[in-house]
Design a protein around this motif. Structure first.
Motif, mmCIF file in Angstrom:
data_model
loop_
_atom_site.group_PDB
_atom_site.id
_atom_site.type_symbol
_atom_site.label_atom_id
_atom_site.label_comp_id
_atom_site.label_asym_id
_atom_site.label_seq_id
_atom_site.Cartn_x
_atom_site.Cartn_y
_atom_site.Cartn_z
ATOM 1 N N ASP A 235 -21.518 -31.109 19.016
ATOM 2 C CA ASP A 235 -20.085 -31.122 18.714
ATOM 3 C C ASP A 235 -19.380 -29.845 19.165
ATOM 4 O OD1 ASP A 235 -20.141 -33.649 17.474
ATOM 5 O OD2 ASP A 235 -20.928 -32.746 15.636
ATOM 6 N N VAL A 236 -20.116 -28.910 19.770
ATOM 7 C CA VAL A 236 -19.541 -27.637 20.206
ATOM 8 C C VAL A 236 -19.254 -27.701 21.701
ATOM 9 C CG1 VAL A 236 -19.900 -25.144 20.383
ATOM 10 C CG2 VAL A 236 -20.792 -26.397 18.408
ATOM 11 N N ASP A 237 -18.081 -27.214 22.121
ATOM 12 C CA ASP A 237 -17.713 -27.137 23.534
ATOM 13 C C ASP A 237 -18.475 -25.969 24.150
ATOM 14 O OD1 ASP A 237 -16.308 -28.410 25.453
ATOM 15 O OD2 ASP A 237 -14.327 -27.808 24.784
ATOM 16 N N ALA A 238 -19.630 -26.231 24.747
ATOM 17 C CA ALA A 238 -20.561 -25.152 25.085
ATOM 18 C C ALA A 238 -20.511 -24.724 26.542
ATOM 19 C CB ALA A 238 -21.985 -25.568 24.735
ATOM 20 N N GLY A 239 -19.548 -25.174 27.331
ATOM 21 C CA GLY A 239 -19.473 -24.753 28.726
ATOM 22 C C GLY A 239 -18.054 -24.819 29.246
ATOM 23 N N VAL A 240 -17.562 -23.729 29.831
ATOM 24 C CA VAL A 240 -16.190 -23.697 30.339
ATOM 25 C C VAL A 240 -16.142 -22.845 31.599
ATOM 26 C CG1 VAL A 240 -15.515 -21.679 28.969
ATOM 27 C CG2 VAL A 240 -13.771 -23.304 29.700
ATOM 28 N N LEU A 241 -15.302 -23.252 32.543
ATOM 29 C CA LEU A 241 -15.057 -22.481 33.766
ATOM 30 C C LEU A 241 -13.661 -21.895 33.694
ATOM 31 C CD1 LEU A 241 -16.020 -21.703 36.676
ATOM 32 C CD2 LEU A 241 -14.779 -23.729 37.468
ATOM 33 N N LEU A 242 -13.562 -20.576 33.786
ATOM 34 C CA LEU A 242 -12.275 -19.887 33.839
ATOM 35 C C LEU A 242 -11.970 -19.537 35.285
ATOM 36 C CD1 LEU A 242 -12.640 -17.276 30.925
ATOM 37 C CD2 LEU A 242 -11.568 -19.525 30.812
ATOM 38 N N SER A 243 -10.763 -19.819 35.720
ATOM 39 C CA SER A 243 -10.374 -19.450 37.087
ATOM 40 C C SER A 243 -9.015 -18.772 37.050
ATOM 41 C CB SER A 243 -10.322 -20.679 37.994
ATOM 42 O OG SER A 243 -9.263 -21.545 37.615
ATOM 43 N N GLY A 244 -8.771 -17.949 38.042
ATOM 44 C CA GLY A 244 -7.505 -17.244 38.135
ATOM 45 C C GLY A 244 -7.633 -16.090 39.106
ATOM 46 N N PRO A 245 -6.512 -15.501 39.518
ATOM 47 C CA PRO A 245 -6.554 -14.394 40.480
ATOM 48 C C PRO A 245 -7.231 -13.171 39.896
ATOM 49 C CG PRO A 245 -4.342 -14.679 39.579
ATOM 50 C CD PRO A 245 -5.145 -15.840 39.105
ATOM 51 N N PRO A 246 -7.713 -12.261 40.751
ATOM 52 C CA PRO A 246 -8.376 -11.044 40.268
ATOM 53 C C PRO A 246 -7.445 -10.238 39.358
ATOM 54 C CG PRO A 246 -8.717 -11.308 42.627
ATOM 55 C CD PRO A 246 -7.699 -12.339 42.226
ATOM 56 N N GLY A 247 -8.022 -9.654 38.306
ATOM 57 C CA GLY A 247 -7.261 -8.796 37.412
ATOM 58 C C GLY A 247 -6.468 -9.517 36.359
ATOM 59 N N ILE A 248 -6.595 -10.847 36.279
ATOM 60 C CA ILE A 248 -5.765 -11.588 35.329
ATOM 61 C C ILE A 248 -6.277 -11.464 33.905
ATOM 62 C CG2 ILE A 248 -6.949 -13.818 35.404
ATOM 63 C CD1 ILE A 248 -4.000 -14.957 35.719
ATOM 64 N N GLY A 249 -7.540 -11.037 33.728
ATOM 65 C CA GLY A 249 -8.051 -10.809 32.378
ATOM 66 C C GLY A 249 -9.151 -11.747 31.958
ATOM 67 N N LYS A 250 -9.930 -12.274 32.917
ATOM 68 C CA LYS A 250 -10.998 -13.211 32.562
ATOM 69 C C LYS A 250 -12.095 -12.518 31.753
ATOM 70 C CE LYS A 250 -11.476 -14.395 36.961
ATOM 71 N NZ LYS A 250 -10.250 -13.885 37.618
ATOM 72 N N THR A 251 -12.492 -11.320 32.180
ATOM 73 C CA THR A 251 -13.527 -10.592 31.454
ATOM 74 C C THR A 251 -13.035 -10.163 30.083
ATOM 75 O OG1 THR A 251 -14.391 -9.777 33.568
ATOM 76 C CG2 THR A 251 -15.119 -8.650 31.572
ATOM 77 N N LEU A 252 -11.800 -9.690 30.013
ATOM 78 C CA LEU A 252 -11.228 -9.285 28.729
ATOM 79 C C LEU A 252 -11.120 -10.474 27.787
ATOM 80 C CD1 LEU A 252 -9.970 -6.931 27.128
ATOM 81 C CD2 LEU A 252 -7.743 -7.621 28.056
ATOM 82 N N PHE A 253 -10.774 -11.634 28.338
ATOM 83 C CA PHE A 253 -10.690 -12.841 27.504
ATOM 84 C C PHE A 253 -12.060 -13.179 26.924
ATOM 85 C CE2 PHE A 253 -11.382 -17.434 27.237
ATOM 86 C CZ PHE A 253 -10.452 -17.768 26.262
ATOM 87 N N ALA A 254 -13.121 -13.090 27.740
ATOM 88 C CA ALA A 254 -14.464 -13.392 27.246
ATOM 89 C C ALA A 254 -14.861 -12.442 26.128
ATOM 90 C CB ALA A 254 -15.463 -13.319 28.400
ATOM 91 N N SER A 255 -14.520 -11.154 26.272
ATOM 92 C CA SER A 255 -14.819 -10.185 25.219
ATOM 93 C C SER A 255 -14.047 -10.505 23.951
ATOM 94 C CB SER A 255 -14.480 -8.777 25.719
ATOM 95 O OG SER A 255 -14.716 -7.823 24.706
ATOM 96 N N ALA A 256 -12.763 -10.828 24.094
ATOM 97 C CA ALA A 256 -11.956 -11.186 22.929
ATOM 98 C C ALA A 256 -12.465 -12.459 22.271
ATOM 99 C CB ALA A 256 -10.494 -11.347 23.342
ATOM 100 N N LEU A 257 -12.940 -13.398 23.085
ATOM 101 C CA LEU A 257 -13.495 -14.654 22.559
ATOM 102 C C LEU A 257 -14.717 -14.370 21.692
ATOM 103 C CD1 LEU A 257 -13.489 -17.787 22.604
ATOM 104 C CD2 LEU A 257 -14.933 -17.648 24.634
#
Length: 644
Positions: A235-257
């Motif tokens: 029942d857990v959403d266990a896989g996601v792909l994040l996309s976006g231009p460089p510097g948009i905050g993908k790594t920061l989002f993962a840390s905040a998550l």
């Protein structure tokens, strides 16, 4: 040493004096135990055979190659400079020829490599090698005359092969190597424990990421329910792909998550995995990241640069390598049970480069596209990094000057502002932030009036053809040396409907409305409406090309499916099509000018308000248009009906 009666060597050589065993370290001996157990039926002096050892996991080529060489030197009486150890690859012909000539050989098949039927037929024995076991570790400790301590056994079993290989060197005794390994493992554990304290941003601090933040909040609730036993892992959403231009905050989002979910995060990177070396080392590094995440489950495994993993559809000389890597990734991602407790968050810049199999159900089956933050979101990012709330005047300057900035670029701007404050020995404030913004020039009133009339024309015609106008924004500032959009109107159809030719013509009319308004008010239009691919006239021209030349709504029913980038080439090499496009644009421009002429009072009212207030909401726009709108009465005479 071989036994002269039976032709066998001792089964378990704890203490060897033979020169073959010089430099055999504890990890090499553990690998040797696995190989010796697998090849026990073939353990006869000078017996010729070719064996293939298949590794599903727990493989490290330098250690297993050395262990297999020790085994081969005992069986075949080979010298130090002779080798009968090979590794299957995509070009094994030379190794096969050498093994066939000698009638002897041990081939290692690394994880992810798929043996061909010919390679299986070539081998006298194909056997899967079991992962190292506690018994192998105990045997290695006994051979080194060390106490068989279960903590040491666990250390030898749990540590990755590369770390064991680095710790146990010929120049060190086994006890010294174990002590160094134990100290380093304890140090890394302390760092991991400090990283897992969830310090740093949470999802509440993420601005402008919209659906990704909503998904993250839902994941945090699901993980809490999973940890409390209220729901299963399915029942857990266990896989996601994040996309976006460089510097948009993908790594920061993962840390905040991870901080919001209160679980540890393990950082992986495809480029770091590649740095490990050849395919087997690459796969080993990948598996180590997944294993680390499983050991800390529930956890989040963040994989950066996921689009550089490669595709299995490529046919260049690196295709075999990419195929092996993708196969290894699929093996790790497949099945909820295999990675229960591990949420995989993969990040990339170009999602179209990701192999489709990695995005299927049960793997990374959700795709979240992160967009550049809007004005309020950029202010939120600034406040997160500085704690400063800008005044309304400064906020207007900041939003315009940072249009198109990513979160990383705003963070860089803050660093520059803090540095300037330190150099000036001042307390850090909003003044230093504004001073770091790109140079802005205030637009003269006559230029501003042209922009206001242009955007008012878009809003007026959009309203008249039945679109829903949600706001108008113009800028009083220009970034020095940059060509920037100075105004914007948001409009759309109020509901989903079938797209007919009328729908396309109305959209073309809206694109041309800015030009038409400038022509009605000033007698001509400026070049801001053309030139770039996103300019009004360019978009109208491409849409007219599609109507006339590709979707069967023009003078021909013939349909083409070209790439939008080919529209210009179609017009260049087809004069008839170019003439048809010109005629359609000319007709729609005349219709648009007619609308503006009839509703000129409404246009002028919008312009005057925009000159004072550069931002209007959709409700304000509609109210002005309705209160100043002229009713249109048809002067066409009714057609007389005649009978016979």
């Amino acid at each position: 040493m071989p036994n002269g009666v039976t032709g066998k060597r001792p089964r378990v050589p704890w203490n060897q004096t033979n020169s073959n065993w010089q430099g055999v370290t504890l990890p090499v001996y553990m690998a040797y135990c696995s190989i010796a157990a697998a090849l026990r039926p073939w353990n006869r002096i000078e017996r010729k055979f070719i064996a293939t050892l298949v590794f599903k996991e727990d493989y490290y080529q330098p250690i297993y190659s050395q262990a297999a060489q020790v085994f081969a030197m005992e069986i075949w009486k080979s010298s130090d400079w002779e080798t009968y150890i090979f590794e299957w690859s995509n070009s094994p012909f030379r190794d096969q020829s050498l093994a066939e000539k000698n009638g002897r050989g041990i081939f290692l098949s690394p994880p992810g490599y798929r043996l061909t039927d010919d390679e299986r037929l070539f081998s006298d024995i194909v056997i899967e090698i079991e992962p190292r076991s506690p018994e192998h570790a105990r045997a290695a400790l006994r051979r080194a005359e060390l106490p068989v301590d279960e903590k040491l056994v666990e250390l030898l079993i749990s540590e990755p092969w590369p770390r064991l290989h680095s710790a146990f060197q010929d120049r060190r005794g086994p006890l010294q190597a174990l002590e160094r390994l134990r100290r380093e493992t304890a140090r890394l554990k302390r760092i991991a424990d400090q990283t897992a304290t969830h310090s740093g941003p949470t999802l509440e601090d993420m601005h402008g990421l919209g659906p990704a933040v909503d998904w993250g909040h839902n994941l945090a609730k699901d993980l809490a329910d999973y940890k409390n036993g209220l729901i299963g892992w399915n029942d857990v959403d266990a896989g996601v792909l994040l996309s976006g231009p460089p510097g948009i905050g993908k790594t920061l989002f993962a840390s905040a998550l991870a901080n919001s979910c209160k679980v540890p995060i393990i950082y992986g990177s495809v480029s770091k995995w590649q740095e490990a070396g050849a395919l087997d080392a690459h796969l080993k590094a990948m598996r180590a990241s997944f294993k680390q995440a499983r050991d800390k489950a529930p956890s989040i495994l963040f994989i950066d640069e996921f689009d550089t993993l490669g595709k299995r559809t490529t046919s260049d000389r690196n295709a075999g390598y990419h195929n092996g890597v993708v196969a290894g990734a699929l093996e790790q991602l497949d099945g909820f049970e295999r990675r229960e407790g591990v949420v995989v968050v993969a990040a990339c810049n170009h999602p179209r480069l990701v192999d489709a199999a990695l995005l299927r159900a049960g793997r990374l089956d959700r795709h979240l596209e992160l967009m550049l933050p809007d004005g309020p979101s950029r202010r939120g990012i600034l406040k997160f990094h500085t704690g400063i709330e800008l005044s309304s005047a400064d906020a207007e300057l900041f939003e315009f000057a940072t249009e198109g900035f990513s979160g990383a670029e705003i963070e860089r701007l803050v660093r520059d502002a803090r540095r300037a404050a330190r150099r000036q020995a001042d307390c850090f404030s909003a003044i230093h932030i504004i001073d770091q913004l790109p140079v802005l020039e205030k637009l003269p009133e006559d230029y501003l009036r042209v922009i206001a009339a242009h955007e008012a024309g878009h809003a007026l015609v959009g309203f008249e053809v039945g679109h829903e106008v949600s706001g108008i924004t113009i800028s009083k500032w220009l970034v020095s040396g940059q060509r920037r959009v100075l105004g914007n109107v948001d409009s759309k159809l109020p509901q989903v409907r079938a797209r007919t030719k009328t729908t396309y013509l109305d959209t073309i009319a809206i694109f041309l409305a800015g030009i038409a308004a400038e022509m009605e008010v000033f007698g001509t239009f400026a070049d801001g409406a053309s030139g770039s691919s996103e300019a009004d006239l360019n978009r109208a021209t491409d849409l007219a090309t599609m109507v006339e030349g590709t979707n069967g709504m023009g003078r021909t029913l013939a349909v083409e499916v070209p790439d939008p980038e080919e529209f210009a080439r179609m017009r260049l090499y087809n004069p008839e099509l170019r003439e048809q496009v010109h005629g359609l644009l000319e007709s729609e421009l005349a219709r648009t000018r007619s609308i503006i002429q009839r509703q000129r009072p409404a246009l002028d009212a919008l312009v005057e308000i925009l000159m004072v207030s550069p931002t209007m909401t959709g409700e304000e726009v509609v109210q002005v248009l309705q209160s100043n709108r002229r009713s249109v009465v048809s002067l066409a005479k009714a057609q007389l009906r005649t009978g016979t």
